[in-house]
Design a protein around this motif. Structure first.
Motif, mmCIF file in Angstrom:
data_model
loop_
_atom_site.group_PDB
_atom_site.id
_atom_site.type_symbol
_atom_site.label_atom_id
_atom_site.label_comp_id
_atom_site.label_asym_id
_atom_site.label_seq_id
_atom_site.Cartn_x
_atom_site.Cartn_y
_atom_site.Cartn_z
ATOM 1 N N LEU A 142 0.819 -1.202 0.000
ATOM 2 C CA LEU A 142 0.000 0.000 0.000
ATOM 3 C C LEU A 142 0.863 1.267 0.000
ATOM 4 O O LEU A 142 0.563 2.241 -0.705
ATOM 5 N N PHE A 143 1.933 1.247 0.779
ATOM 6 C CA PHE A 143 2.797 2.432 0.881
ATOM 7 C C PHE A 143 4.008 2.344 -0.048
ATOM 8 O O PHE A 143 4.924 3.155 0.054
ATOM 9 N N GLU A 144 3.991 1.372 -0.936
ATOM 10 C CA GLU A 144 4.998 1.239 -1.981
ATOM 11 C C GLU A 144 6.417 1.278 -1.419
ATOM 12 O O GLU A 144 7.305 1.982 -1.911
ATOM 13 N N LEU A 145 6.623 0.508 -0.343
ATOM 14 C CA LEU A 145 7.957 0.422 0.241
ATOM 15 C C LEU A 145 8.887 -0.305 -0.721
ATOM 16 O O LEU A 145 8.539 -1.342 -1.281
ATOM 17 N N LYS A 146 10.089 0.240 -0.881
ATOM 18 C CA LYS A 146 11.052 -0.368 -1.792
ATOM 19 C C LYS A 146 11.846 -1.484 -1.116
ATOM 20 O O LYS A 146 12.143 -2.500 -1.718
ATOM 21 N N THR A 147 12.225 -1.240 0.129
ATOM 22 C CA THR A 147 13.063 -2.213 0.829
ATOM 23 C C THR A 147 12.510 -2.408 2.237
ATOM 24 O O THR A 147 12.375 -1.433 2.987
ATOM 25 N N PHE A 148 12.203 -3.663 2.600
ATOM 26 C CA PHE A 148 11.622 -3.936 3.912
ATOM 27 C C PHE A 148 11.764 -5.432 4.225
ATOM 28 O O PHE A 148 12.076 -6.247 3.350
ATOM 29 N N THR A 149 11.540 -5.761 5.486
ATOM 30 C CA THR A 149 11.490 -7.170 5.907
ATOM 31 C C THR A 149 10.282 -7.385 6.800
ATOM 32 O O THR A 149 9.899 -6.500 7.567
ATOM 33 N N ILE A 150 9.701 -8.577 6.669
ATOM 34 C CA ILE A 150 8.623 -9.013 7.560
ATOM 35 C C ILE A 150 8.991 -10.413 8.022
ATOM 36 O O ILE A 150 9.242 -11.290 7.196
ATOM 37 N N ARG A 151 9.032 -10.605 9.306
ATOM 38 C CA ARG A 151 9.354 -11.951 9.781
ATOM 39 C C ARG A 151 8.602 -12.248 11.069
ATOM 40 O O ARG A 151 8.320 -11.353 11.867
ATOM 41 N N MET A 152 8.267 -13.509 11.242
ATOM 42 C CA MET A 152 7.648 -13.955 12.486
ATOM 43 C C MET A 152 8.756 -14.234 13.491
ATOM 44 O O MET A 152 9.770 -14.858 13.154
ATOM 45 N N THR A 153 8.553 -13.759 14.723
ATOM 46 C CA THR A 153 9.556 -13.999 15.768
ATOM 47 C C THR A 153 9.074 -14.998 16.810
ATOM 48 O O THR A 153 9.864 -15.751 17.369
ATOM 49 N N LYS A 154 7.742 -15.007 17.081
ATOM 50 C CA LYS A 154 7.183 -15.923 18.075
ATOM 51 C C LYS A 154 5.846 -16.472 17.571
ATOM 52 O O LYS A 154 5.147 -15.809 16.812
#
Length: 659
Positions: A142-154
């Protein structure tokens, strides 16, 4: 929630087993309509059977965030950035599900921790983890991020259906909450209602993260999410078509199974019919003993053998091999039995000519039969004829040598002029001589090296059994044959019939004549002694067996007499006296129902025998069958009114209680 986001077909309910159509439509139309977690689990499990459900759920999570983002924007058209949108995200989660609430915790600049907590009565599923991570990906889109990470931690889960690396590395399983971490490098995008119309939201479906860079931060590539969903729908439709095809195949399979059951039933019927046509045992005849071996390749055999008495002076024996197997072969074997029974000619060749003509008329050249037919005279002269069949093998006791007999002729049921090829040949049996009739399944059988059993080997085995009885010889041949063909599939039916003129025939005749003399003088105990010895020499001699049974009965050895006479009746001789005496034995042992049965059999053979009718009346008196007794008395009167036992029977009848 998943159904609404996926917009599955509004016309065809894909879950009829667990969801009725009304509920299905309401789920699609009403965003506030909730279903139980159990029902949701079942729906996901069904979808997972045919689709890559983890990928679809991830895309659906992304689509869910994008399509609902407009409602999270300020009503006054003020602009918000990604961080403020993140703070509003718990509102959206509350709208989408009642089972989970979301806490958002900033960790650092451009780094936020999302903590999903489930209500105690709800159990988290692996697909929830995938869906929620997809929603966070929707923020990046939606916010057109160019570089990012999404990860589950728990996660509260102890394992996840999809690869862990798709959700994050170093996940802590069995935790008390479900946590995701979102980190991005820049944030230059602001959204407001005027800048993000409903159509713009729809267009954002085209932006989606699909790859990762070496820095472990994801990079954007342009993919149409709607296209992914559309293809998923198409795949679902194809899957339904496939399921329909499977149902058609199942229907065909069921029809095939029905036909197979019907065929199996027909085969069992044919097998039972054929079993009744082929004798299990050939009785001894005039000092000649028989023994057979019969191994069908299928349930219904094309091989056939039988014996045909010619009054008291001749006995016919046939071994046939019908072309093919199964029901058609069984039909021809039944027909052959009838024809051999009808055409008892003095020469086998004449019998063949008549049978060939009948088979041509009835079978219409749709099958043929090979056969060897021998006609044994009471002076042990043997006439035989061959119709396209392996020739007999004769073993001479005087020389201890076996040889193949002469003979030739074409098979039956194929050529109108075959009668010209049938010839009669003669041999004279001496005490101890053996004659073997067989089908080609015996000699043409091969071992695992491809070598045929052959006639030479058969002759060698016969000669090696020179001191053995016909039973021992036949069983020895079949045992060696079985060992020879071990490890190979049977190629054909196998039939072996051996006969031997008993080497103890003179001794047998002397002993039996003494038994006959004692029996005639009503010295039944003495007769039993002689008949027992004669029976040991020729255990299947029917005349000896019947006289032995009668002598036992009249000397009141009822149990042994019953055993002997029942064995006699297995030969299906339909002898009046055997059933009459057997009924007498049962009556004396107070087994009245069995006595009735045997005397009724005797009556069916000779319905005017007054003595047997009197016996029936007596047994009905014992059974208190007053009406049946009256009917028998009337039958006796119709035959002979002055029969001396009528009056005592009528008095007995009058004394019976009314039924």
């Amino acid at each position: 929630m998943y159904l609404r986001e996926n917009h599955l077909s509004r016309h065809n309910n894909p879950f009829p087993e667990i969801l009725d159509d009304t509920v299905y439509v309401r789920i699609l139309k009403d965003p506030n309509y909730w279903i139980s977690q159990d029902l949701e689990d079942k729906i996901i499990q069904i979808i997972a059977q045919s689709l890559d459900i983890s990928g679809i759920l991830y895309h659906l999570g992304t689509e869910s965030l994008i399509t609902n983002a407009y409602d999270l924007l300020p009503l006054d058209d003020s602009r918000i950035d990604l961080e403020e949108m993140i703070q509003r995200l718990p509102i959206l989660i509350g709208r989408l599900t009642r089972a989970v609430y979301l806490n958002v915790k900033p960790v650092a600049d451009h780094k936020v921790l999302f903590i999903f907590k489930y209500l105690p009565e709800y159990q988290e599923k692996w697909y929830d983890a995938v869906f929620f991570q997809g929603m966070l990906n929707g923020l990046a889109v939606l916010f057109e991020l160019k570089t990012f990470t999404i990860r589950m931690t728990k996660t509260r889960l102890f394992g996840i259906h999809v690869s862990h690396k798709e959700l994050g590395e170093d996940i802590q399983f069995g935790a008390d909450s479900n946590e995701y971490e979102l980190e991005w490098l820049e944030d230059k995008m602001f959204l407001s209602r005027s800048r993000l119309t409903k159509d713009d939201v729809s267009n954002r479906h085209r932006v989606m993260v699909t790859s990762r860079s070496d820095s472990h931060l994801e990079e954007i590539s342009i993919v149409d999410v709607k296209d992914v969903v559309r293809k998923s729908r198409e795949l679902a439709i194809e899957n339904r078509d496939l399921e329909a095809a499977v149902e058609v195949l199942k229907s065909f399979k069921q029809e095939l199974e029905k036909k197979q059951l019907s065929m199996a039933k027909d085969l069992r019927l044919a097998k039972n019919i054929q079993k009744g046509l082929i004798p299990e045992i050939i009785p001894d005849w005039n000092g000649i003993q028989f023994w057979t071996g019969f191994t069908p390749m299928q349930e219904v055999s094309g091989d056939y053998y039988d014996y045909f008495p010619y009054n008291m002076d001749k006995l016919g024996v046939a071994v046939c091999d019908v072309s093919g197997h199964g029901v058609p072969a069984a039909f021809i074997t039944a027909l052959s039995k009838l024809l051999f029974s009808n055409y008892k000619k003095p020469k086998p060749s004449e019998t063949f000519k008549l049978i060939n003509r009948e088979l041509l008329d009835l079978v219409k050249q749709q099958g043929y039969t090979t056969c060897v037919y021998v006609l044994i005279h009471d002076d042990y002269k043997v006439l035989y004829s061959v119709a396209g069949h392996p020739r007999p093998i004769l073993f001479r006791a005087k020389t201890n040598k076996a040889e193949i007999c002469e003979g030739d002729g074409t098979f039956l049921g194929m050529f109108p002029d075959a009668g010209e090829t049938f010839m009669d040949f003669q041999i004279q049996l001496e005490p101890g001589d053996k004659l073997f009739l067989y089908t080609d399944g015996l000699t043409e059988a091969e071992n695992d090296k491809g070598d045929a059993f052959g006639e030479t080997k058969l002759i060698e085995i016969i000669e090696s059994c020179k001191e053995k009885s016909i039973q021992e010889t036949v069983e020895n041949i079949l045992s060696i044959h079985k060992e020879f063909t071990m490890g190979t599939d049977p190629m054909d039916d196998i039939t072996l019939l051996g006969l031997q003129l008993s080497p103890r025939l003179p001794e047998f005749k002397t002993i039996k004549s003494k038994g006959d003399a004692a029996y005639q003088n009503k010295q039944f105990s003495e007769a039993v002694t002689f008949y027992e010895k004669a029976h040991q020499i020729l255990p299947r001699d029917l005349d000896t067996q019947l006289l032995y049974g009668k002598a036992l009965a009249y000397s009141r050895s009822f149990e042994k007499a019953i055993q002997l006479l029942e064995s006699y009746n297995k030969f299906k001789t339909n002898h009046f006296k055997s059933h009459s005496v057997l009924g007498y034995c049962y009556y004396q042992m107070e087994m009245f129902e069995k006595a009735e049965l045997e005397w009724k059999k005797a009556h069916s053979i000779s319905d005017a025998n007054l003595s047997n009718l009197c016996n029936l009346a007596q047994v009905y008196a014992k059974l208190n069958e007053k009406k049946k007794m009256k009917d028998v008395i009337q039958k006796i009167k119709s035959i002979e009114k002055s029969y001396l036992h009528i009056l005592p029977l009528e008095k007995k009848w009058e004394s019976l209680p009314d039924e």
